[in-house]
Design a protein around this motif. Structure first.
Motif, PDB file in Angstrom:
ATOM      1  N   ARG A 153       0.996  -1.184  -0.014  1.00 13.93           N
ATOM      2  CA  ARG A 153      -0.059   0.020  -0.222  1.00 13.93           C
ATOM      3  C   ARG A 153       0.987   1.287  -0.028  1.00 13.93           C
ATOM      4  O   ARG A 153       0.621   2.212  -0.880  1.00 13.93           O
ATOM      5  CB  ARG A 153      -0.889  -0.176   1.144  1.00 13.93           C
ATOM      6  CG  ARG A 153      -2.143   0.982   1.271  1.00 13.93           C
ATOM      7  CD  ARG A 153      -2.750   0.672   2.463  1.00 13.93           C
ATOM      8  NE  ARG A 153      -3.815   1.872   2.858  1.00 13.93           N
ATOM      9  CZ  ARG A 153      -4.853   2.105   2.442  1.00 13.93           C
ATOM     10  NH1 ARG A 153      -5.360   1.566   1.271  1.00 13.93           N
ATOM     11  NH2 ARG A 153      -5.313   3.202   2.836  1.00 13.93           N
ATOM     12  N   ARG A 156       2.306   1.953  -3.501  1.00 14.71           N
ATOM     13  CA  ARG A 156       1.056   2.337  -4.397  1.00 14.71           C
ATOM     14  C   ARG A 156       0.785   3.789  -4.121  1.00 14.71           C
ATOM     15  O   ARG A 156       0.617   4.365  -5.118  1.00 14.71           O
ATOM     16  CB  ARG A 156      -0.186   1.570  -3.963  1.00 14.71           C
ATOM     17  CG  ARG A 156      -1.385   1.810  -4.957  1.00 14.71           C
ATOM     18  CD  ARG A 156      -2.590   2.523  -4.362  1.00 14.71           C
ATOM     19  NE  ARG A 156      -3.305   2.073  -3.324  1.00 14.71           N
ATOM     20  CZ  ARG A 156      -4.217   2.599  -2.809  1.00 14.71           C
ATOM     21  NH1 ARG A 156      -4.681   3.811  -3.069  1.00 14.71           N
ATOM     22  NH2 ARG A 156      -4.897   2.038  -1.895  1.00 14.71           N
ATOM     23  N   VAL A 160       0.852   6.867  -6.978  1.00 11.40           N
ATOM     24  CA  VAL A 160      -0.090   7.484  -7.426  1.00 11.40           C
ATOM     25  C   VAL A 160      -0.022   9.045  -7.053  1.00 11.40           C
ATOM     26  O   VAL A 160      -0.388  10.082  -7.992  1.00 11.40           O
ATOM     27  CB  VAL A 160      -1.526   7.011  -6.695  1.00 11.40           C
ATOM     28  CG1 VAL A 160      -2.626   8.109  -6.944  1.00 11.40           C
ATOM     29  CG2 VAL A 160      -1.590   5.547  -7.279  1.00 11.40           C
ATOM     30  N   GLN A 190      -5.726  -5.526  -5.354  1.00 11.99           N
ATOM     31  CA  GLN A 190      -6.140  -4.246  -5.374  1.00 11.99           C
ATOM     32  C   GLN A 190      -5.044  -3.192  -5.456  1.00 11.99           C
ATOM     33  O   GLN A 190      -5.097  -1.983  -6.123  1.00 11.99           O
ATOM     34  CB  GLN A 190      -7.200  -3.855  -4.182  1.00 11.99           C
ATOM     35  CG  GLN A 190      -8.402  -4.791  -4.191  1.00 11.99           C
ATOM     36  CD  GLN A 190      -9.280  -4.509  -5.548  1.00 11.99           C
ATOM     37  OE1 GLN A 190      -9.324  -3.345  -5.792  1.00 11.99           O
ATOM     38  NE2 GLN A 190      -9.914  -5.313  -6.163  1.00 11.99           N
ATOM     39  N   GLU A 191      -4.144  -3.272  -4.837  1.00  9.32           N
ATOM     40  CA  GLU A 191      -2.903  -2.271  -4.626  1.00  9.32           C
ATOM     41  C   GLU A 191      -2.512  -2.481  -5.783  1.00  9.32           C
ATOM     42  O   GLU A 191      -2.032  -1.372  -6.269  1.00  9.32           O
ATOM     43  CB  GLU A 191      -2.096  -2.790  -3.493  1.00  9.32           C
ATOM     44  CG  GLU A 191      -2.758  -2.764  -2.057  1.00  9.32           C
ATOM     45  CD  GLU A 191      -3.406  -1.504  -1.824  1.00  9.32           C
ATOM     46  OE1 GLU A 191      -2.844  -0.349  -2.320  1.00  9.32           O
ATOM     47  OE2 GLU A 191      -4.203  -1.524  -0.842  1.00  9.32           O
ATOM     48  N   LYS A 194      -4.342  -0.445  -8.712  1.00 12.67           N
ATOM     49  CA  LYS A 194      -4.673   1.019  -8.235  1.00 12.67           C
ATOM     50  C   LYS A 194      -3.042   1.545  -8.793  1.00 12.67           C
ATOM     51  O   LYS A 194      -3.082   2.481  -9.457  1.00 12.67           O
ATOM     52  CB  LYS A 194      -4.650   1.293  -6.893  1.00 12.67           C
ATOM     53  CG  LYS A 194      -6.331   0.963  -6.746  1.00 12.67           C
ATOM     54  CD  LYS A 194      -6.512   1.343  -5.161  1.00 12.67           C
ATOM     55  CE  LYS A 194      -7.851   0.811  -4.980  1.00 12.67           C
ATOM     56  NZ  LYS A 194      -8.210   1.045  -3.516  1.00 12.67           N
ATOM     57  N   CYS A 197      -2.531   1.384 -12.834  1.00  9.82           N
ATOM     58  CA  CYS A 197      -3.508   2.112 -13.687  1.00  9.82           C
ATOM     59  C   CYS A 197      -2.844   3.681 -13.649  1.00  9.82           C
ATOM     60  O   CYS A 197      -3.316   4.339 -14.546  1.00  9.82           O
ATOM     61  CB  CYS A 197      -4.903   1.834 -13.327  1.00  9.82           C
ATOM     62  SG  CYS A 197      -5.419   0.382 -13.752  1.00  9.82           S
ATOM     63  N   ASP A 198      -1.867   3.976 -13.007  1.00  6.19           N
ATOM     64  CA  ASP A 198      -1.382   5.189 -12.902  1.00  6.19           C
ATOM     65  C   ASP A 198      -0.574   5.524 -14.011  1.00  6.19           C
ATOM     66  O   ASP A 198       0.126   4.806 -14.764  1.00  6.19           O
ATOM     67  CB  ASP A 198      -0.782   5.445 -11.537  1.00  6.19           C
ATOM     68  CG  ASP A 198      -0.151   7.038 -11.410  1.00  6.19           C
ATOM     69  OD1 ASP A 198      -1.101   7.848 -11.160  1.00  6.19           O
ATOM     70  OD2 ASP A 198       0.704   7.463 -11.724  1.00  6.19           O
ATOM     71  N   GLU A 264     -11.570  -0.939 -19.269  1.00  5.39           N
ATOM     72  CA  GLU A 264     -11.276  -2.116 -18.020  1.00  5.39           C
ATOM     73  C   GLU A 264     -11.419  -3.413 -18.685  1.00  5.39           C
ATOM     74  O   GLU A 264     -12.134  -3.894 -19.564  1.00  5.39           O
ATOM     75  CB  GLU A 264     -12.391  -1.937 -17.101  1.00  5.39           C
ATOM     76  CG  GLU A 264     -12.269  -0.699 -16.278  1.00  5.39           C
ATOM     77  CD  GLU A 264     -13.024  -0.300 -15.161  1.00  5.39           C
ATOM     78  OE1 GLU A 264     -14.165  -1.465 -15.012  1.00  5.39           O
ATOM     79  OE2 GLU A 264     -12.708   0.135 -14.296  1.00  5.39           O
ATOM     80  N   GLY A 268     -11.991  -2.267 -12.223  1.00  7.66           N
ATOM     81  CA  GLY A 268     -10.889  -1.189 -11.565  1.00  7.66           C
ATOM     82  C   GLY A 268      -9.474  -1.346 -12.409  1.00  7.66           C
ATOM     83  O   GLY A 268      -8.489  -0.977 -11.768  1.00  7.66           O
TER      84      GLY A 268
END
Length: 465
Positions: A153, A156, A160, A190-191, A194, A197-198, A264, A268
């Motif tokens: 996290r 991430r 971001v 999930q991490e 995210k 996708c940056d 997508e 996400g």
């Protein structure tokens, strides 16, 4: 920094519920951080020392929405405002007061609260100062011990927000990196999504290497002789960075591909995020058996597809994501062969369009990044202009010829079966593809010519056998 009271009052969602906040209810975490940075928060976190369910029901009623338990054990409820693209989480506190609650969070810039009713920023851990200086700092090592997912996290947030991780925090992340394997794959996924996708998503892999996380997620690929593995990681990082740059310029290089990249592949996770993952994984696979640059010019697609399947399974990515990787990796060697020709071989280009299909844009960008990164820092070895011309030529063929032919085929499967007297099966599909390739080359232009060509192909197959 920004005036929080004005931001709350001007925010469409928060202004609608501003009057519901009591002295025992606070905005906390990322939404406070985002507002201080001048960003519109998409995820609103609220902590209340009253009844969380009652407060959440009031919010849901205000928006004519519904509330559901996100985590009943931890006392977290969620209201989704789909039309506004906003999620509101209401939770019970993690401590006896708001300061104690904030001290149990992950990093300092996420450990601030705003008392809406009293217009007061609560910042017991120096989060505002770290936000001013633009750094990622953990609150304590205990937070990593309690939840190792925070190791990933932190990285991430660094990607971001574009903030570096402090030296002391990075030391702590390396210390607890081995604990990440105890975290559920869904949370890690999930991490990953995210971060990747940056727009600077490839930096995530650089941070993973610094934090000692490459071994945790790619153990089989980087196993073996340490120096070779290290070279492989560095080359994979270079390939990922090259891919990032090409994604940034995709709308100029391959017009229209940027639309597909933004789609997508699963909730996400955009296709450009998946491409960044594909690039890094591909770079590692190239160096599995050798650090010889000549060997790295050849790619074993089966090895790549197997590694992609295993990674997607371990991190619980969708079968669609795995299928996209399969298509990309399965088409790369054909692109590599086409790149060797000064003049584009139309038949091979058309076969590539069929093989890569909707993933052609990603496949071309990855192949181009592969070619560029394989030259290392000696770009003089690269025919850059010629390579770009061939890449764009393939893309133009895909748009102007391949897709157009798909709309108006000369023959169908029944025509093939009737003309050749064969049964339905793989040969029918192969013959249809051969006809379309011949059409692209200008060999056939009508149904009659297509059937005649089929019969000649059948005779050639018979003679060969």
């Amino acid at each position: 920094m920004h005036d929080l009271s004005k931001l709350v009052s001007s925010n469409q969602a928060l202004s609608a519920i501003e009057d519901l906040f009591t002295p025992e209810t606070y905005l906390v975490g990322g939404c406070v951080r985002d507002m201080l940075c001048g960003r519109e928060p998409q995820d609103v976190d609220i902590v209340t020392f009253g009844d969380a369910k009652v407060f959440a029901d009031k919010i849901a009623q205000r928006f004519s929405s519904t509330v559901f338990w996100m985590d009943e054990k931890r006392g977290v409820l969620r209201i989704m405002l789909r039309k506004k693209g906003i999620t509101i989480d209401v939770s019970s506190p993690k401590g006896i007061d708001i300061t104690a609650d904030l001290k149990k969070r992950d990093i300092t810039i996420n450990a601030m609260a705003y008392a809406v009713s009293g217009h007061e920023l609560i910042d017991p851990l120096g989060g505002l100062s770290d936000l001013d200086h633009g750094v990622i700092r953990i609150i304590s090592e205990e937070s990593l011990k309690d939840d190792p997912a925070r190791v990933v996290r932190c990285l991430r947030f660094s990607v971001v927000l574009g903030f570096p991780v402090t030296a002391s925090t990075m030391t702590a992340l390396r210390k607890y990196a081995h604990k990440v394997s105890t975290v559920s794959p869904e949370r890690i996924k999930q991490e990953f999504m995210k971060a990747l996708c940056d727009t600077n998503g490839s930096r995530f892999f650089t941070l993973m290497e610094t934090a000692g996380l490459i071994d945790a997620f790619f153990p089989d690929i980087v196993a073996g002789e340490k120096e070779t593995a290290l070279k492989g990681i560095r080359s994979a990082l270079l390939l990922a960075r090259e891919t990032d740059g090409l994604i940034y310029g995709a709308k100029y290089l391959l017009p229209g591909s940027e639309t597909a990249l933004s789609q997508e592949v699963e909730a996400g996770f955009s296709r450009e995020g998946l491409l960044r993952l594909a690039a890094f994984l591909f770079g590692l696979i190239l160096h599995m058996d050798s650090d010889d640059i000549a060997v790295q010019q050849e790619f074993n697609p089966e090895q790549g597809i197997r590694a992609a399947r295993e990674l997607c399974s371990s991190l619980r990515f969708s079968s669609r994501a795995a299928s996209f990787l399969h298509q990309m990796y399965g088409s790369l060697n054909l692109v590599h062969e086409i790149f060797k020709h000064k003049d584009l071989p139309v038949r091979q280009v058309h076969l590539l369009c069929e093989k890569a299909s909707t993933c052609l844009g990603e496949t071309l960008l990855l192949a181009l990044a592969w070619k560029r990164s394989s030259c290392g820092f000696n770009k003089a070895l690269l025919d850059h202009a010629g390579l770009l011309e061939r890449t764009q030529g393939i893309w133009r063929h895909f748009i102007a010829v391949y897709q157009a032919q798909k709309q108006t085929t000369l023959v169908d499967g029944n025509d093939v079966i009737k003309a050749l007297g064969i049964s339905p099966g793989p040969m029918v599909a192969r013959m249809l593809l051969e006809v379309e390739a011949a059409r692209a080359e200008g060999v056939v232009a009508s149904k009659e010519q297509a059937i005649e060509h089929l019969q000649e192909l059948a005779l050639t197959d018979t003679d060969a056998s």
